[in-house]
Design an enzyme around this catalytic site. Structure first.
Site, short mmCIF file in Angstrom:
data_model
loop_
_atom_site.label_atom_id
_atom_site.label_comp_id
_atom_site.label_asym_id
_atom_site.label_seq_id
_atom_site.Cartn_x
_atom_site.Cartn_y
_atom_site.Cartn_z
N HIS A 184 0.88 -1.18 0.00
CA HIS A 184 0.00 0.00 0.00
C HIS A 184 0.91 1.22 0.00
O HIS A 184 1.91 1.26 0.74
CB HIS A 184 -0.91 0.02 1.23
CG HIS A 184 -1.57 1.35 1.46
ND1 HIS A 184 -2.63 1.78 0.72
CD2 HIS A 184 -1.29 2.35 2.36
CE1 HIS A 184 -3.00 2.99 1.13
NE2 HIS A 184 -2.21 3.35 2.13
N CYS A 195 -4.61 1.94 -4.66
CA CYS A 195 -3.82 3.00 -4.05
C CYS A 195 -2.53 3.26 -4.82
O CYS A 195 -2.08 4.41 -4.93
CB CYS A 195 -3.51 2.64 -2.60
SG CYS A 195 -2.59 1.08 -2.41
#
Length: 232
Positions: free
Chosen positions: A102, A172
């Site tokens: 992430h 993301c």
């Protein structure tokens, strides 16, 4: 010649100088015009800033533009598996993965990321993920905070709405890569953006895709970005 006869005189020979012309005949030279300036007095009005200081040496003062401010841009990288991918990926997928990544962008003293809730922001390291596992320096940007927030608003109303989130194809890391190129012209590391294709290239990844496609990730602790005040 007989005596008493005068020999005829030959005609006088006169010589003439013919001028050699190589162009138009120049006119009379212009007389030099003396230019005198009192010491310290400036030319007016077209050469402001040009002065003759004592000693007669000319100096020209050219106004310089102020350089644009530079703002550092960083990429925060988090391993959502907390090390489990490194230990178990070869057993489950048949290939080694170092993490389930992430990412977020740090600029103008805030952290910006994308998830199933849309674009969010917080203080750097302010989500429940804690501090990042890796920090990547992406360089500097001349983009001001005002322009950047307007840019994020346009993304949040178009390509990066919450309902557009997809774990493999629009996540993301897609957001971080897009914003990094806008700010610095640089992409984020390829080992991050290539992760979905690495997983889906394995039989186990293909078998799990229907389940994984339904997973939505939204790190808790951030504030949903809004157009009016940057955060809500």
């Amino acid at each position: 010649m007989r005596p008493g006869r005068v020999a005829p005189s030959s005609p006088p020979v006169t010589s003439r100088l013919v001028p050699l012309c190589r162009g138009p005949t120049p006119g009379p030279p212009f007389p030099p015009v003396p230019l005198r300036l009192p010491e310290g007095r400036a030319f007016q009005p077209c050469l402001q800033g040009f002065r003759l200081p004592p000693g007669g040496r000319a100096r020209v003062t050219v106004p310089m533009e102020e350089p644009l401010a530079l703002h550092p841009v960083k990429l925060y990288v988090y391993d959502l598996s907390k090390g489990m991918a490194r230990r178990l990926s070869h057993l489950m997928l048949g290939k080694q993965l170092d993490g389930i990544w992430h990412t977020s962008i740090i600029v103008h003293k805030d952290e910006f990321f994308y998830g199933s809730g849309g674009i969010s922001s917080c203080a750097p390291g302010g989500t429940l993920l804690g501090p990042p596992d890796t920090v990547v320096d992406l360089g500097n940007t001349e983009v001001t905070e005002e322009i950047f927030l307007e840019y994020l608003s346009s993304l949040g109303e178009s390509a990066f709405r919450g309902e557009s989130y997809n774990l493999f194809e629009h996540n993301c890391n897609t957001f971080s890569n897009e914003v990094a190129q806008f700010l610095t012209g640089k992409k984020i590391p390829s080992y991050i953006t290539d992760l979905p294709s690495e997983v889906l290239s394995t039989p186990f990844g293909q078998a799990l895709r229907p389940l994984l496609d339904s997973i939505q990730i939204q790190p808790p602790g951030g504030n949903t970005f809004s157009r009016h005040n940057g955060q809500s």
